[in-house]
Design an enzyme around this catalytic site. Sequence first.
Site, short mmCIF file in Angstrom:
data_model
loop_
_atom_site.label_atom_id
_atom_site.label_comp_id
_atom_site.label_asym_id
_atom_site.label_seq_id
_atom_site.Cartn_x
_atom_site.Cartn_y
_atom_site.Cartn_z
N GLU A 158 -10.53 6.42 4.63
CA GLU A 158 -9.56 5.72 5.50
C GLU A 158 -9.74 6.13 6.96
O GLU A 158 -10.86 6.28 7.44
CB GLU A 158 -8.15 5.94 4.96
CG GLU A 158 -7.97 5.38 3.55
CD GLU A 158 -6.54 5.32 3.09
OE1 GLU A 158 -5.66 4.92 3.86
OE2 GLU A 158 -6.29 5.65 1.92
N ASP A 213 0.86 -1.17 0.00
CA ASP A 213 0.00 0.00 0.00
C ASP A 213 0.91 1.23 0.00
O ASP A 213 2.13 1.13 0.18
CB ASP A 213 -0.94 -0.02 1.21
CG ASP A 213 -2.24 0.76 0.95
OD1 ASP A 213 -2.23 1.67 0.10
OD2 ASP A 213 -3.25 0.45 1.60
#
Length: 632
Positions: A518, A312
Amino acid sequence: MVSLSYFIHTLGLLVLCSSSVAANKEPLSKAKYKDPKEPVEVRIKNLMSHMTLEEKLGQMVQVERVNATTKVIKNYFIGSAFSGGGSVPAPNATPEAWVKMVNKIQKAALSTRLGIPIIYGIDAVHGHNNAYNATIFPHNVGLGVTRDPNLVKRIGEATALEVRATGIQYVFAPCIAVCRDPRWGRCYESYSEDHRIVQQMTEIIPGLQGDLHTGQKGVPFVAGKTKVAACAKHFVGDGGTLRGMNANNTVVNSNGLLSIHMPAYYDAVNKGVATVMVSYSSLNGLKMHANKKLITGFLKNKLKFKGIVISDFLGVDWITTPLHANYSHSVNSAVTAGIDMIMGSSNLTELVDVLTSQVKRKLIPMRRINDAVERILRVKFTMGLFEDPMADHSLANKLGCKEHRELAREAVRKSLVLLKNGENADKPLLPLPKKAKRILVAGTHADNLGYQCGGWTITWQGLNSNNLTIGTTILTAVKNTVDPTTKVIYNENPDTNFINSSRFDYAIVVIGETPYAEGYGDSTNLTIAEPGLSTMENVCGLVKCVVVVVSGRPVMMQPFVGEIDALVAAWLPGTEGQGVADVLFGDYGFTGKLARTWFRTVDQLPMNVGDPHYDPLYAFGFGLTTKPNKQL
């Protein structure tokens, strides 16, 4: 006199440096890797034999668009570039501007000694969400409600065309997390709390990549220039973190891991997914980016995944806390665990230097580097990038086209869940009559395209705006749908005097969460933002009302349900708000069934279907239905 130790040290450096020189003396002009008639595995081996260590390590690095200069690409032999959330060539960029940017980076890659094309990646998690004028589909939390794999596959096909319209060949989607706690700020990226629904929705992968024809499980497959490489994410357990905190620790035994969080990866790998992204989260205390047992042992060896394992963004830097602390250790942990491509770095030069040093000192085995590069090249060869690396403008008219917007509108209709429609003895309020004297539309989310789309739309965190992109708000959709004689009055937050003096036939109140992405969306209370609740209480206390909740997850509704006549969960529907009006007014019936449990109080969380003390406000699978009524 030169000392013996100095002589040995110098000799050692010469030996190490010689490893950077490619062994194959075959002329590059006649190299087999350039011949499309050769089998992919032959081309991979041939190209590998021509590569220096520097060229191999460059393939393992993915740099953000702003850092992907011609100089950087040439100096470091960079293998991939990407756009982070909201990273665009220009505000409201056209497809032509995107293509020009991607092609400039590609030309730099092709001008290097071996001419290995770059692969360009972008988050396209509910349509091509960074691009202005793209079709923005409902977020996954809504798509799970449809339980319609064919619909999701068609969304994948449309998204691939819109992404390719901008010259990009790779998307960081789908998210196949199984969100077990709605307090998680990424819960809207998950199709369901039930792995079986998530597994069904992996049908988006052949939509994005094309239908797999080979019998080889685990081998990446991308069917040409109208398709994109997909990315199953985030491996693994990202939806099960403690208290739903983003990137937190998931505590689960092997049975729970394999029965809840892993099954969708079996399907993704079997459908030829090209890449898998590793999660920021930890599993039983070990950062997933350093989890060799699961990345190499399970994903690569047991599931036979042959594509790219990608980190990521800054995921390697985050192996240690604070960010980038003990970086040499982090790089070693990630690469030896099995990560093939590193997305972003706090310092590109340092990353390449650390990788080079660790390989030369044998802290990272050369076979691990070769494994990574073979996987990266396999995806690139499979995609046809060597034969056709440059983007063109042939698909520009697909971005935000009518056909895709109609598909998104269909997805909105099928994703709505009717939670309440009058009390038992009352006449149902829905579907609403199109012909009325005066109707009120109220609420913070009734006329706000940014709120309707949520996070990961044009920017990373989403926007409070009607100008972010092209679309239809719910208010506009209502006006488009009612009879021409019906007067639609819009007041975002009306007071009781205004409501009492206006004699409305009924009201539509649209409220919900403001955009987030997020960890910024992690929430301990899951409440609707004010003045949403006040508006709902003012309006519904005085007029028959339907409340439409625009949110990325179930939110706190229990204290208010008794005051309202009808309740609709619209999730984050995207740009095509007309789909909401289609169902509210009865042109289509409500069909959606909850793919998530709707809790009573946050104290119950986490609570999922099958739990021993399951006591929801609305159970998993609940959803009232209505029949279409064309005569309204």
